[in-house]
Design an enzyme around this catalytic site. Structure first.
Site, mmCIF file in Angstrom:
data_model
loop_
_atom_site.group_PDB
_atom_site.id
_atom_site.type_symbol
_atom_site.label_atom_id
_atom_site.label_comp_id
_atom_site.label_asym_id
_atom_site.label_seq_id
_atom_site.Cartn_x
_atom_site.Cartn_y
_atom_site.Cartn_z
ATOM 1 C CD GLU A 305 8.613 -83.542 2.788
ATOM 2 O OE1 GLU A 305 9.637 -83.446 2.117
ATOM 3 O OE2 GLU A 305 8.105 -84.629 3.114
HETATM 4 C C1 ACM Z 1 10.597 -85.233 6.504
HETATM 5 O O1 ACM Z 1 11.692 -85.738 6.175
HETATM 6 N N1 ACM Z 1 9.677 -84.991 5.605
HETATM 7 C C2 ACM Z 1 10.310 -84.892 7.888
#
Ligand code: ACM
Length: 493
Positions: A305
């Site tokens: 992310e």
């Molecule tokens: C995640 O849930 N960002 C690995």
């Protein structure tokens, strides 16, 4: 089908048909020298189960009336954890009327024999405790079965983490992955970089607790875990999820100014910059210290992310982190997004988001990588059970016990064969899970489902069977004093 309620279901269970072993206060636990630590764990677990205090001895008393629980290891007994050799985890448990024998090639295997033994202890007809006469032979399907625990958004104490280790060992899960750094806080002391925990150890997500583990705390957790067959994997999440670091060090930002503390639940806004002179030394100091503090063979470098980063910068930073981690001698692990960064082979990529494309992962695996499976729609335990669940979130839908159970790790990612899957790791993210009662409520009973999916042979995975075998486990959770959720479809005792 065995008549014993064992979770995860073993490879083979034979009821011998002779009278059971009577477990009372005359029973002695006799352990080989290398098994003394497991024997102490056995005494504790059996005491928690029955209230009995059983002595641990190093040699057999002998004698006609002696009844013993014996822990046996072969003389060599060496473990090479990095090899992910499942036979290191195999065990044999034999119960006759006067002798219980746990044997394995490693202390870890003995811990798994103990986990099975604990589930076989049942109330006898005349008020005592008995263990049915049986032979159990067992080996896991996958070598990695774990839980990733977010201790950043909400901090959990050393004792709470140890209770989570107890739960993992209960279901033969061998890995505790600690998510130690993120936007909201920094949870591991880094000698030489004490500002990280002095400044970002006192921040947390809104509603969550703050805190951090000292070097001694982290060693203590690992020692406790190792005695129970559990390896700790530390995670330094980068290059996104790094606001706790940029909040401490302005030199990690282009303006030179530290970023403000963040206690919200948004993801994807923070980042590091490969061209700033402070960045590589920072990565090096943190990764080297984590590796030095870590007993086990792995280090997790995050990679998820980084939503506002230029792809070139992302790839450069993940590559930098992978190289530093590799130089420490540890094997690096990263979230699935890093599979597109062109890292050298032998990485372990952790699949988590079913919404993202899986092609990068299949390609990385074809070039020598391996996969760890954490599909959010099955084993993200921050997902609510249903609309009434008072904790957690629902971005991947509601995840009831049955959803955590009914999936096959061998077929999750097209183009990745089962032999390139190292195993199953559940996760629990704590933006909306505050306090330990909430934590165990989200873990139980789903943790046991993830454990069976990772351990038991595929042919054995039948929901009705699992639902029947998991029901009596609530007595153990109550004995441990931990909160749990009454999932539907199970006739809880
Ligand atoms: C995640 O849930 N960002 C690995």
């Amino acid at each position: 089908m065995s008549a014993l309620n064992l979770v995860p279901l073993p490879v083979s269970v034979d009821l011998i048909g002779t009278p059971p072993f009577a477990l009372d206060d005359k029973v002695v636990i006799v352990a080989d020298p290398a098994a003394t630590e497991v024997a102490e764990v056995a005494a504790k677990v059996l005491s928690q189960t029955t209230g009995l205090t059983l002595p641990v001895a190093s040699t057999s008393e002998g004698g006609d009336n002696a009844r013993e629980i014996r822990l046996v290891l072969p003389p060599q007994g060496a473990v090479d954890e990095g090899a992910l050799d499942m036979s290191d985890e195999a065990y044999r448990l034999e119960v006759t009327s006067d002798l219980v024998t746990l044997s394995a090639t490693t202390p870890r295997g003995l811990n798994w024999a103990l986990a099975t033994l604990r589930q076989m202890v049942t109330p006898g007809e005349d008020g005592g405790w008995v263990i049915p006469a049986a032979l159990v032979e067992d080996v896991p399907r996958f070598p990695w079965r774990g839980l990733s625990m977010d201790v950043v958004r909400s901090f959990y104490t050393v004792d709470e983490v140890k209770t989570v280790v107890d739960l993992l060992a209960t279901y033969k899960m061998n890995t505790l992955h600690l998510h130690l750094t993120d936007d909201q806080g920094w949870r591991l002391e880094i000698p030489g970089r004490e500002a990280l925990t002095e400044i970002s150890g006192v921040t947390a997500g809104a509603g969550g607790d703050a805190g951090f583990y000292t070097v001694e705390d982290f060693a203590d957790i690992q020692h406790y875990a190792a005695a129970r067959g559990v390896t700790v994997v530390p995670e330094f999440d980068l290059p996104g999820h790094t606001n706790a670091a940029t909040h401490v060090y302005g030199e990690l930002t282009p303006s030179g100014e530290p970023t403000p503390a963040y206690d919200g639940a948004k993801v994807g806004f923070s980042k590091l910059y490969p061209d700033l002179p402070a960045t590589e030394p920072f990565l090096r100091d943190v990764i080297n210290s984590m590796a030095e503090q870590t007993v086990g063979p792995y280090i997790h470098i995050g990679g998820d992310e980084a939503l506002e980063m230029d792809l070139g910068n992302y790839n450069e930073l993940v590559t930098m982190a992978e190289k530093i981690a590799r130089e420490t001698g540890k094997r690096p692990v990263a979230w699935q997004e890093a599979a597109g960064a062109g890292l050298p082979g032998n990485m372990i990529y952790q699949f988590w988001d079913p919404r993202l494309t899986r092609e990068d992962m299949a390609k990385a695996v074809s070039e020598g990588g391996q996969l760890l499976l954490s599909p959010a729609n099955h084993v993200y335990f921050d997902m609510q059970y249903d609309a009434d669940t008072p904790h957690g979130q629902d971005w991947s839908g509601y995840v009831e016990l049955r959803d955590s159970y009914e999936w096959d790790p061998g077929t999750q990612v097209e183009g990745v064969p089962e032999e390139d899957v190292v195993g199953v790791e559940a996760t629990v993210w704590t933006e909306y899970i505050h306090g330990f009662d909430a934590m165990t409520y989200m873990l139980l009973p789903r943790l046991a489902a993830a454990a069976e999916v990772g351990w038991s042979a595929r042919r054995a995975l039948e929901w009705e069977s699992f639902a029947g075998r998991i029901a009596p486990e609530s007595a153990w959770w109550n004995a441990m004093g931990v909160n749990w959720h009454r999932s539907p479809g199970v006739d809880w005792k």
